[in-house]
Design an enzyme around this catalytic site. Sequence first.
Site, short mmCIF file in Angstrom:
data_model
loop_
_atom_site.label_atom_id
_atom_site.label_comp_id
_atom_site.label_asym_id
_atom_site.label_seq_id
_atom_site.Cartn_x
_atom_site.Cartn_y
_atom_site.Cartn_z
N ASP A 48 0.85 -1.20 0.00
CA ASP A 48 0.00 0.00 0.00
C ASP A 48 0.88 1.25 0.00
O ASP A 48 0.39 2.37 -0.08
CB ASP A 48 -1.02 0.00 1.14
CG ASP A 48 -0.41 -0.07 2.51
OD1 ASP A 48 0.83 -0.06 2.63
OD2 ASP A 48 -1.17 -0.13 3.50
N SER A 49 2.22 1.04 0.01
CA SER A 49 3.18 2.12 -0.23
C SER A 49 2.93 2.74 -1.60
O SER A 49 3.46 3.81 -1.90
CB SER A 49 4.62 1.60 -0.14
OG SER A 49 4.76 0.37 -0.85
N ASP A 87 -1.00 -6.13 -0.19
CA ASP A 87 -1.38 -5.49 1.08
C ASP A 87 -2.89 -5.31 1.18
O ASP A 87 -3.53 -4.90 0.20
CB ASP A 87 -0.73 -4.10 1.18
CG ASP A 87 0.55 -4.12 1.98
OD1 ASP A 87 0.78 -5.08 2.73
OD2 ASP A 87 1.33 -3.15 1.86
N LYS A 117 -1.22 -9.43 2.95
CA LYS A 117 -0.49 -8.96 4.12
C LYS A 117 -1.35 -7.96 4.88
O LYS A 117 -1.99 -7.10 4.27
CB LYS A 117 0.84 -8.30 3.72
CG LYS A 117 1.63 -7.76 4.94
CD LYS A 117 3.04 -7.36 4.59
CE LYS A 117 3.15 -6.03 3.91
NZ LYS A 117 2.69 -4.88 4.75
N GLU A 186 9.30 -4.17 10.55
CA GLU A 186 9.70 -2.88 9.98
C GLU A 186 10.20 -1.93 11.07
O GLU A 186 9.56 -1.74 12.09
CB GLU A 186 8.52 -2.23 9.24
CG GLU A 186 8.89 -0.89 8.62
CD GLU A 186 7.86 -0.34 7.64
OE1 GLU A 186 8.07 0.79 7.15
OE2 GLU A 186 6.86 -1.02 7.35
#
Length: 279
Positions: A48-49, A87, A117, A186
Amino acid sequence: MGRWMKHTVATFRKAKEEGKKISMLTAYDYSTAGLLDAAGINGILVGDSLGNVMLGYEDTISVTMEDMIHHGAAVARGAKNALVVIDMPFMSYQASVYDAVVNAGRLMKEGRAGAVKLEGGKEVVPQIQAIVQAGIPVMAHLGLTPQSIHAFGGYKVQGKDEEAARKLIENAKEVEAAGAFAVVLECVPAPLAELVTGQVSIPTIGIGAGAGCDGQILVYQDMLGLFSDFTPKFARRYAELGVAMQEAFKSYIEDVEQGRFPAREHSYGMSDEVIGKLY
């Protein structure tokens, strides 16, 4: 783990058992996915970046299910061997277990994902369990979870004090017990990420979490110098393609302005006789 075999959740598990490192990068389109796949990447995350690097949002909060399906399906068409993980965007799974299963199902059916994810630990265990029971593999995500950026008060390293570190270890064990096949860590201190990696039997995929993880992932724009709004400390630049692209664009603009492009070899001809009849 052969370089050209089809990667699945089973090959990820096998890699950890055999002590082989797992490589992952993000992609958001067919062409990039094809290049990554041909290079031999183990897994591709349709992150979703894409909100930040493709759509120009300030964060990932605004990304929709439609965005993820649209980009996910494009990536899936380009990836023949890599495991494609998509995502689950913000609010597609947090509100209820029902939402989580329905939306994970859409990412598999319409987005052609190999796995989904989602972010979070203990609080999303019911969602992970239900999605896995529906036959959909789940990758978990702990540490700095960008969808919770407002709750964190910014992009900060997670798990630095004892209480936070213990909670991270607990959460990793919880998502494993819930059925996640892997977990992204992360912005976690390297020694803590290494400790977690030794305490769970599922692969850990690090991003800003040191070399002790079972695998690594980066946003491909960060590693190629294509995105200059913000560069995280953990991103190593493998090439400066952004600069190279700008130079190419400038050369093209100049050639068009000076009449150098298109040249004869880039043009189609026709007989003088035919053209003569047109005047």
